[in-house]
Write an enzyme that holds these catalytic residues in place. Sequence first.
Site, PDB file in Angstrom:
ATOM      1  N   GLU A 245      14.949 -15.212   0.315  1.00 27.27           N
ATOM      2  CA  GLU A 245      15.297 -16.239   1.291  1.00 27.27           C
ATOM      3  C   GLU A 245      14.397 -17.473   1.148  1.00 27.27           C
ATOM      4  O   GLU A 245      14.710 -18.533   1.692  1.00 27.27           O
ATOM      5  CB  GLU A 245      15.150 -15.686   2.721  1.00 27.27           C
TER       6      GLU A 245
ATOM      7  N   ASP B   6       0.828  -1.195   0.000  1.00 27.00           N
ATOM      8  CA  ASP B   6       0.000   0.000   0.000  1.00 27.00           C
ATOM      9  C   ASP B   6       0.872   1.260   0.000  1.00 27.00           C
ATOM     10  O   ASP B   6       1.885   1.332   0.706  1.00 27.00           O
ATOM     11  CB  ASP B   6      -0.888  -0.013   1.254  1.00 27.00           C
TER      12      ASP B   6
END
Length: 566
Positions: free
Chosen positions: A268, A216
């Site tokens: 990751e 956002d």
Amino acid sequence: MSLSSHDVFNAPDWWRQAVVYQIYPRSFADANGDGIGDLKGITSRVPYLKELGVDAVWLSPFYPSALADGGYDVDDYRDVDPKIGTLDDFDAMVAALHAAHIKVVVDIVPNHSSDLHEWFKAALAAGKGSAERERYIFRDGRGENGELPPSDLKSIFGGRAWERVTEPDGTPGQWYLHLFAKEQPDFNWDNPEVHADFLKTLRFWSDRGVDGFRVDVAHGLKKDLNPAFHAMVGFDDGVVDSDDGQHPLWDRDEVQDVYAEWRAVFNEYDPPRTAVAEAWVAPHRQARYSSPSGLGQTFNFDLLKAEFTATDFHDIIDRNLTATKALGGSTTWVFSNHDVVRHATRYGLPDGVAGAGAPGAASSTTGGNSGKQWLLDGGDPAEVDQAKGLRRARAATLFMLALPGSAYLYQGEELGLQEVSQIPDEDRQDPAFFRNRQIEIGRDGCRVPLPWTREGSSFGFGPGGAHLPQPAWFADYAVDTQTDDSASTLNLYRRALHLRNELETEESLEWTQVAPTVLAFVRPNGWSAVMNFGTEPVALPEGEVLLASGPLGDGELPGETTVWLR
């Protein structure tokens, strides 16, 4: 040419050409009967989503919130609002969606928190000069006793963008910045603690199986609070009016450093998590957020704001595909969401109204909000040509679904839902309406709970009614009303999404016709889309008809209709 279904779910780059279905949790499905949609309600509708054929769902905020801005005022970034469910409910929902081969994207709100967030409450209690206040943007006021705000900057939601606090000793004190509602204090993204806490949040949800994030106000975060900033007076709805990365508030170059950190966290995981930026920036800067070293995708609102003309659609599509290709990113397309008037209604507005799509209609920077302005100016909802609006919406969506990139759908558009334009003032919920009643009608009209059944309590939304009033005409748009109608909008979406998955090919296209009222392109595997923007029929190109947004004539493509060919 034979068709072979592409396995989107197991592809590491699934997001590049995915169909993502936005769920506004409070209005999707209610399992416990309290009138508010919840996570168990979403889980109960997974078979519907699977049958629809979407590749992913994007959940608008479900975090604890006082709903000062529809959930975008977050109290706790690592929990679920008790009205919507629990973390166990969230885990069960993710498991059910993944079992149906549907990815999960969640909203993350990094520009501001709620004023009920534990950090902000600590900042108020700690006082001026504290480490706690450095997590937000606090400033001394102007004037003899600091009684004037630090600048004349205006909030996007109206009024000033500064709010004065009462210090722990009870005296009037500093001011904090809130570019949105006063209940949404802006974070200080020059503070390492803010960086670290959001990395923790990204890992928290990724560890629970979340596949991606919708960011956002992604073009916010980094701000230059130098003296020149204090001379600024307002801005246009958060839309950046400079294009060099030096605006004091929006789209500063250094915001990409934040997303480089986030990308390291995404990588990751196997497969890497992804993200899409909500960034209202100059067209040539959108692709920066789409870089593979950053978020990967940027919401492209250009089609949402476009008039219903071949020229607008061609120029927007061509420009965005060129820009994203240059950086190796992927573009997105969208016509409706939780903040704008539904496009089946926008396209039915009277001719000459901005956003109605009529050639010669005034252009509008507000795009999907043009219908709201028309209503505020005294427009009569009865003047909306719903048949024309739906016909155009079906054509535009089918054309969009053939484009390279990701398609974002908003819950209910697959039903052809119109905007609910007549909601009594006492039933409205959007704070924007109450803050700016004379200039803002609010966003409740596109957030009314969905109709699942023609009969029953709240049209099948839940056993205990709905938190926003549903009109009687919702019965004609209900899922069970449309299921057995082969010509329904719901079945058009179902056929289009399943066929799109079978036809998916390289992210490119070649324009084969660019005319005043007709656009056509072909994808590398021979999949072609042709759209007639005019009202008169044109000759139907040669090829096998795969799907059309409406009935075809004998060798003709009717006006305001799209066809897929091979």
